[in-house]
Design a protein around this motif. Structure first.
Motif, PDB file in Angstrom:
ATOM      1  N   TRP A 300       0.867  -1.195   0.000  1.00 19.13           N
ATOM      2  CA  TRP A 300       0.000   0.000   0.000  1.00 19.13           C
ATOM      3  C   TRP A 300       0.896   1.235   0.000  1.00 19.13           C
ATOM      4  O   TRP A 300       1.661   1.461   0.939  1.00 19.13           O
ATOM      5  CB  TRP A 300      -0.896  -0.035   1.239  1.00 19.13           C
ATOM      6  CG  TRP A 300      -1.597   1.262   1.560  1.00 19.13           C
ATOM      7  CD1 TRP A 300      -1.441   2.015   2.675  1.00 19.13           C
ATOM      8  CD2 TRP A 300      -2.576   1.934   0.766  1.00 19.13           C
ATOM      9  NE1 TRP A 300      -2.256   3.119   2.635  1.00 19.13           N
ATOM     10  CE2 TRP A 300      -2.968   3.097   1.470  1.00 19.13           C
ATOM     11  CE3 TRP A 300      -3.157   1.677  -0.479  1.00 19.13           C
ATOM     12  CZ2 TRP A 300      -3.914   3.978   0.980  1.00 19.13           C
ATOM     13  CZ3 TRP A 300      -4.096   2.569  -0.974  1.00 19.13           C
ATOM     14  CH2 TRP A 300      -4.467   3.695  -0.240  1.00 19.13           C
ATOM     15  N   ASP A 301       0.824   2.006  -1.090  1.00 23.52           N
ATOM     16  CA  ASP A 301       1.631   3.226  -1.165  1.00 23.52           C
ATOM     17  C   ASP A 301       0.774   4.395  -0.674  1.00 23.52           C
ATOM     18  O   ASP A 301      -0.089   4.909  -1.408  1.00 23.52           O
ATOM     19  CB  ASP A 301       2.098   3.464  -2.613  1.00 23.52           C
ATOM     20  CG  ASP A 301       3.128   4.586  -2.676  1.00 23.52           C
ATOM     21  OD1 ASP A 301       3.125   5.463  -1.780  1.00 23.52           O
ATOM     22  OD2 ASP A 301       3.941   4.573  -3.618  1.00 23.52           O
ATOM     23  N   LYS A 302       1.038   4.746   0.566  1.00 23.03           N
ATOM     24  CA  LYS A 302       0.212   5.777   1.212  1.00 23.03           C
ATOM     25  C   LYS A 302       0.337   7.108   0.464  1.00 23.03           C
ATOM     26  O   LYS A 302      -0.619   7.875   0.337  1.00 23.03           O
ATOM     27  CB  LYS A 302       0.705   5.928   2.651  1.00 23.03           C
ATOM     28  CG  LYS A 302      -0.244   6.670   3.536  1.00 23.03           C
ATOM     29  CD  LYS A 302       0.247   6.642   4.966  1.00 23.03           C
ATOM     30  CE  LYS A 302      -0.593   7.612   5.783  1.00 23.03           C
ATOM     31  NZ  LYS A 302       0.058   8.040   6.982  1.00 23.03           N
ATOM     32  N   ARG A 303       1.538   7.374  -0.044  1.00 23.55           N
ATOM     33  CA  ARG A 303       1.798   8.665  -0.701  1.00 23.55           C
ATOM     34  C   ARG A 303       0.930   8.819  -1.959  1.00 23.55           C
ATOM     35  O   ARG A 303       0.294   9.838  -2.174  1.00 23.55           O
ATOM     36  CB  ARG A 303       3.286   8.733  -1.069  1.00 23.55           C
ATOM     37  CG  ARG A 303       3.797  10.101  -1.433  1.00 23.55           C
ATOM     38  CD  ARG A 303       5.272  10.039  -1.777  1.00 23.55           C
ATOM     39  NE  ARG A 303       5.527   9.181  -2.922  1.00 23.55           N
ATOM     40  CZ  ARG A 303       5.479   9.582  -4.182  1.00 23.55           C
ATOM     41  NH1 ARG A 303       5.196  10.825  -4.462  1.00 23.55           N
ATOM     42  NH2 ARG A 303       5.707   8.731  -5.166  1.00 23.55           N
ATOM     43  N   THR A 304       0.881   7.746  -2.798  1.00 22.10           N
ATOM     44  CA  THR A 304       0.108   7.845  -4.047  1.00 22.10           C
ATOM     45  C   THR A 304      -1.303   7.268  -3.900  1.00 22.10           C
ATOM     46  O   THR A 304      -2.085   7.290  -4.846  1.00 22.10           O
ATOM     47  CB  THR A 304       0.830   7.092  -5.180  1.00 22.10           C
ATOM     48  OG1 THR A 304       0.968   5.716  -4.800  1.00 22.10           O
ATOM     49  CG2 THR A 304       2.200   7.678  -5.460  1.00 22.10           C
ATOM     50  N   GLN A 305      -1.574   6.706  -2.722  1.00 26.47           N
ATOM     51  CA  GLN A 305      -2.887   6.076  -2.466  1.00 26.47           C
ATOM     52  C   GLN A 305      -3.175   4.952  -3.469  1.00 26.47           C
ATOM     53  O   GLN A 305      -4.295   4.826  -3.977  1.00 26.47           O
ATOM     54  CB  GLN A 305      -4.007   7.136  -2.526  1.00 26.47           C
ATOM     55  CG  GLN A 305      -3.858   8.239  -1.515  1.00 26.47           C
ATOM     56  CD  GLN A 305      -4.355   7.807  -0.126  1.00 26.47           C
ATOM     57  OE1 GLN A 305      -5.531   7.561   0.065  1.00 26.47           O
ATOM     58  NE2 GLN A 305      -3.437   7.708   0.821  1.00 26.47           N
ATOM     59  N   ARG A 306      -2.136   4.197  -3.777  1.00 26.85           N
ATOM     60  CA  ARG A 306      -2.289   3.071  -4.707  1.00 26.85           C
ATOM     61  C   ARG A 306      -1.857   1.770  -4.059  1.00 26.85           C
ATOM     62  O   ARG A 306      -0.919   1.769  -3.262  1.00 26.85           O
ATOM     63  CB  ARG A 306      -1.370   3.239  -5.916  1.00 26.85           C
ATOM     64  CG  ARG A 306      -2.013   3.840  -7.091  1.00 26.85           C
ATOM     65  CD  ARG A 306      -1.170   3.657  -8.345  1.00 26.85           C
ATOM     66  NE  ARG A 306      -1.608   4.640  -9.301  1.00 26.85           N
ATOM     67  CZ  ARG A 306      -1.060   5.833  -9.454  1.00 26.85           C
ATOM     68  NH1 ARG A 306      -0.008   6.177  -8.752  1.00 26.85           N
ATOM     69  NH2 ARG A 306      -1.557   6.691 -10.327  1.00 26.85           N
TER      70      ARG A 306
END
Ligand SMILES: NC(=O)C1=CN([C@@H]2O[C@H](COP(=O)(O)OP(=O)(O)OC[C@H]3O[C@@H](n4cnc5c(N)ncnc54)[C@H](OP(=O)(O)O)[C@@H]3O)[C@@H](O)[C@H]2O)C=CC1
Ligand SMILES: CC(=O)N[C@@H](CCC(=O)OP(=O)(O)O)C(=O)O
Length: 347
Positions: A300-306
């Motif tokens: 889960w890439d919190k920065r890109t929300q992906r």
């Protein structure tokens, strides 16, 4: 019945997936390989064509025209798409279970097949009752069916990489991008310009951009899982290695907030699926090579929300031959894991 030996035929055994089927089935506790066929090499010992089988499988290759299907329990079609359908039609009334490794019966309808494969289907009735053979997702359908359409190699890794999200209806539609890389055996045994050593060695390229037939196969299965119309962007690449597929799938999700939440979603979804290993670090092709495992790392890439989900399989095994044997186990009522305990080959 644990002592029963089911009789099997491998049709198209001069090819790559046919020889991998022979390797797995020859060590399966409940299977006897009755026929191995080849049209171009009939009469030759199997081990002459595939030397790794010397003193293990020396039986002669026969023509598919000469086999007695009434003596069989299961037939594996390791044939090109467009060829399998004729054999399914011919043997439809036998009592055998047919497991087709080609793409001939994977899609929803003959019309969709024609649109993506560029040629008409010659056995349209076969679509009715064919099960899509992804054992982790559709085991009950597979158990009930006499014709099992074994999934494609790219679709296997791609579908498993994002299935938990689609099943929970968490994916924002049209947000999915799948970047997939395959070893050369995915292209089959026949040499071509694409597979020429100097075109592959120390090289890496994309192909089929926007038009590869696995796009629709993956879209149909995601649509089925989530009960909606799913569109994806799928790009395959050719790796300069013999076997293995690595896919990196990207999706925007609706309600995820943490890595822990994502990981437990995947762990719960695959909890009772012995051949999917959910990891907390990135998988590599050598972690699964020679085995029936699919290794997945959901991130889960919190920065890109992906979500970025990375999956690795062996294209010839989980992407073809061992998946076909897994389907056979399900449809014949054999223990699900029988014959599929190969430990990955590393290094
Ligand atoms: N390779 C992979 O990683 C994967 C393959 N698949 C699918 O599984 C099937 C088998 O694949 P694979 O083993 O790689 O294929 P190969 O090309 O390696 O072998 C296919 C075999 O089919 C036989 N054949 C029979 N009729 C024909 C025909 N008209 N034209 C060409 N060959 C024919 C040939 O044997 P002979 O002439 O001796 O009879 C040939 O060796 C294909 O549908 C493929 O798309 C699916 C997932 C992964
Ligand atoms: C590297 C390579 O060439 N791969 C093959 C896919 C192999 C496979 O799974 O294809 P089927 O759907 O035909 O069964 C391709 O892209 O056409």
């Amino acid at each position: 019945m644990q002592n029963q030996k089911y009789k099997a035929a491998i049709i198209g055994a001069s090819g790559f997936t046919g020889s991998e089927l022979a390797r797995i089935l020859s060590q399966h506790p409940q299977v006897e390989i009755k026929y191995i066929t080849s049209e171009s090499h009939q009469g030759r010992p199997f081990s002459d064509l595939h030397p790794q089988f010397l003193n293990i499988i020396d039986q002669a290759l026969v023509s598919a025209e000469d086999i007695d299907v009434s003596s069989l329990d299961v037939i594996f079609l390791a044939l090109p798409h467009g060829v399998s359908m004729d054999f399914v039609k011919k043997w439809k009334d036998s009592n055998c279970k047919i497991i087709d490794l080609s793409g001939d019966f994977r899609l929803a309808s003959p019309e969709v097949y024609e649109a993506w494969y560029g040629k008409p289907h010659t056995y349209v009735e076969g679509f009715e009752g064919a099960a899509y053979g992804q054992p982790e997702l559709f085991a009950e359908d597979i158990k009930r069916s006499s014709l099992i359409a074994n999934p494609g190699c790219y679709p296997t890794a791609s579908i498993l990489s994002l299935a938990p999200l689609f099943f929970d209806n968490m994916v924002q539609n049209h947000s999915v991008v799948i970047d997939a890389k395959s070893g050369l055996t995915g292209a089959g045994v026949k040499a071509s310009d694409t597979t020429h050593f100097s075109n592959v060695n120390e090289n890496f390229k994309a192909y089929g951009v926007g038009v590869h037939r696995h796009t629709i196969e993956i879209e149909e299965q995601f649509s089925h899982l989530s009960d909606g119309e799913v569109q994806i962007q799928f790009t395959p690449h050719l790796l300069p290695i013999d076997r293995g597929i690595l896919v990196t799938s990207y999706a925007k999700t609706k309600k995820l907030t943490t890595q822990e939440e994502l990981l437990s979603l995947y762990q719960n979804f695959y909890a009772d699926k012995p051949f999917v290993r959910v990891k907390t670090s990135v998988p590599s092709i050598k972690d699964v090579r020679g085995s029936h495992f699919c290794d997945i790392y959901p991130f889960w890439d919190k920065r890109t929300q992906r979500v970025v989900a990375i999956a690795a399989i062996d294209n010839l095994l989980k992407g073809a031959a061992s998946q076909a044997v897994h389907n056979m186990n399900l449809v014949l009522g054999i223990e699900e894991t029988a014959g599929l305990n190969q430990i990955p080959l590393r290094p």
